[in-house]
Enzyme design. Structure first.
Site, mmCIF file in Angstrom:
data_model
loop_
_atom_site.group_PDB
_atom_site.id
_atom_site.type_symbol
_atom_site.label_atom_id
_atom_site.label_comp_id
_atom_site.label_asym_id
_atom_site.label_seq_id
_atom_site.Cartn_x
_atom_site.Cartn_y
_atom_site.Cartn_z
ATOM 1 N N LYS A 198 51.319 11.793 10.527
ATOM 2 C CA LYS A 198 52.481 12.624 10.868
ATOM 3 C C LYS A 198 52.061 14.064 11.064
ATOM 4 O O LYS A 198 52.709 14.816 11.775
ATOM 5 C CB LYS A 198 53.489 12.623 9.718
ATOM 6 C CG LYS A 198 54.030 11.296 9.304
ATOM 7 C CD LYS A 198 55.115 11.519 8.239
ATOM 8 C CE LYS A 198 55.318 10.301 7.370
ATOM 9 N NZ LYS A 198 54.692 10.362 6.059
ATOM 10 N N LYS A 233 43.390 18.127 2.667
ATOM 11 C CA LYS A 233 44.599 18.919 2.908
ATOM 12 C C LYS A 233 44.404 20.390 2.582
ATOM 13 O O LYS A 233 45.057 21.247 3.181
ATOM 14 C CB LYS A 233 45.783 18.353 2.112
ATOM 15 C CG LYS A 233 46.284 17.038 2.671
ATOM 16 C CD LYS A 233 47.674 16.709 2.177
ATOM 17 C CE LYS A 233 48.225 15.468 2.852
ATOM 18 N NZ LYS A 233 49.485 15.014 2.290
ATOM 19 N N LYS A 277 42.718 9.100 11.190
ATOM 20 C CA LYS A 277 43.847 8.173 11.019
ATOM 21 C C LYS A 277 45.064 8.689 11.797
ATOM 22 O O LYS A 277 45.206 9.898 12.000
ATOM 23 C CB LYS A 277 44.177 7.965 9.539
ATOM 24 C CG LYS A 277 44.848 9.109 8.849
ATOM 25 C CD LYS A 277 45.359 8.708 7.457
ATOM 26 C CE LYS A 277 46.005 9.936 6.825
ATOM 27 N NZ LYS A 277 46.535 9.755 5.500
#
Ligand code: TYM
Length: 345
Positions: free
Chosen positions: A210, A124, A207
């Site tokens: 969102k 991230k 993966k």
């Protein structure tokens, strides 16, 4: 020294989801469907706590109006998927201040080296590690507090959360050892073997998420039947026909993902799906998969639309859930404060 807490009579199931976008197929097959199954199998001494992780969401910048809206939407989506606020304690994390309170104490237990190993922070923060928020770095400590504050025994999650749960176990064990107590309970992650990790429809090595900028990469629980059919039609595949058994999917991540989704939706094995479609191309397989998805998701999105028509009812359910959650969370925080040596009023 604090007296050891009595062993739990039953199971405590705890899990959370971030309100940073819409619920997608990966969330549903990897986690939410399992939450509902575990809720439906609760025994008389068992309890389940499910929350919307709004405190975690702000580790990345959020628009306040959107965050409020997404929190409500995710709560409604969970209810539409089968979480019943009468049987499970459903709430948003920010309404239970004990999560953040315990997280502070546990951030004094967790070690820098442990957090430095967390792969999600690396993903991230990307190349801008210095510009990432401190909250993004300490995110897994808050996640540990989320489950330890309820003395969770079982935490149903997708495989991507396994490392965070291992950290929660390490923190619980170190806290108990450091303070000479048997207070925090190392929880067990529960990962569904049939859908540990659902992949992006555009890239079988990533993966389904969102935060993927391409909406074509995921099936949202709110997608219309047309959108689902179109996304599956466009899903990346390879030119080979389907193999006779699961082994033939090795090295074909996109094909493997679609077959795995089919298997998870039907409760059948990947091998049996391969046997059924062996030798056929994706032009045959994809429409069958799209039909299955539409049939599985349509009832959820219909219930979701109805729930969203009454936002006050969602807010009221979350407030009730938070009050119930606080009763238990406050007890753990009081025990932790005593173990640490804070002066009581
Ligand atoms: P989040 O919001 O990313 O995802 C919610 C749940 O969905 C699972 N999941 C998936 N499973 C399979 N395939 C996928 N592609 C996929 N994408 C998501 C996740 O594993 C998760 O179970 N940090 C957590 C939220 C959280 C939490 C907690 C979870 C906060 N505190 C305490 C458990 C316990 C997260 O970001 O999940």
């Amino acid at each position: 020294m604090t007296a050891p807490t009595a062993p739990l009579a039953g199971k405590r199931i705890v899990s959370g989801i971030q309100p940073t976008g819409q619920l997608h197929l990966g969330n549903w097959l990897g986690a939410i469907r399992n939450w509902v199954r575990m809720q439906d199998a609760l025994g008389p001494d068992d309890q389940a706590f499910f929350f919307i992780a709004d405190l975690h969401a702000i580790t990345l910048a959020q628009d306040p109006a959107e965050l409020r809206c997404s929190t409500r939407e995710i709560a409604a989506a969970l209810m539409a998927a089968g979480i019943d606020p009468a049987r499970s304690v459903l709430f948003n994390q920010a309404q239970v201040p004990e999560h953040a309170e315990l997280a502070w104490v546990l951030s004094c237990t967790a070690r820098m080296g442990w957090l430095n190993r967390m792969t999600q922070f690396k993903e991230k923060s990307g190349k801008d590690r210095e510009g990432a928020s401190v909250g993004l770095f300490t995110y897994p400590v808050l996640q540990a507090a989320d489950v330890l504050v309820y003395k969770a025994t079982h935490v149903p999650v997708g495989e991507d959360q396994k490392q965070h749960l291992e950290l929660a176990r390490d923190i619980a064990i170190k806290f108990n050892t450091d303070h000479g107590v048997e207070l925090l309970i190392p929880p067990d992650p529960i990962i569904p073997p049939e859908a540990p990790r659902i992949r992006s429809l555009r890239d079988g090595t990533a993966k389904m998420s969102k935060s993927d900028p391409s909406d074509q990469s995921r099936i949202n629980l709110t997608d219309t039947a047309d959108a689902i059919r179109q996304k599956i039609r466009r899903a990346k595949t390879d030119p080979e026909p389907l193999p006779e058994s699961a082994e033939g999917l090795a090295g074909r991540p996109e094909a493997q993902n679609l077959v795995q989704i089919f298997a998870a939706l039907t409760g059948r094995s990947v091998d049996s799906i391969c046997t059924e479609f062996a030798g056929q191309g994706f032009a045959r397989f994809k429409p069958a998969l799209a039909d299955l998805l539409v049939a599985s998701l349509e009832p959820i999105s219909a219930r979701l639309r109805a729930l969203l028509a009454e936002p006050q009812a969602i807010d009221a359910a979350l407030a009730t859930g938070a009050a119930r959650a606080r009763q238990l969370a406050a007890q753990t925080v009081a025990q932790v404060h005593e173990a640490v040596g804070f002066l009581k009023p």
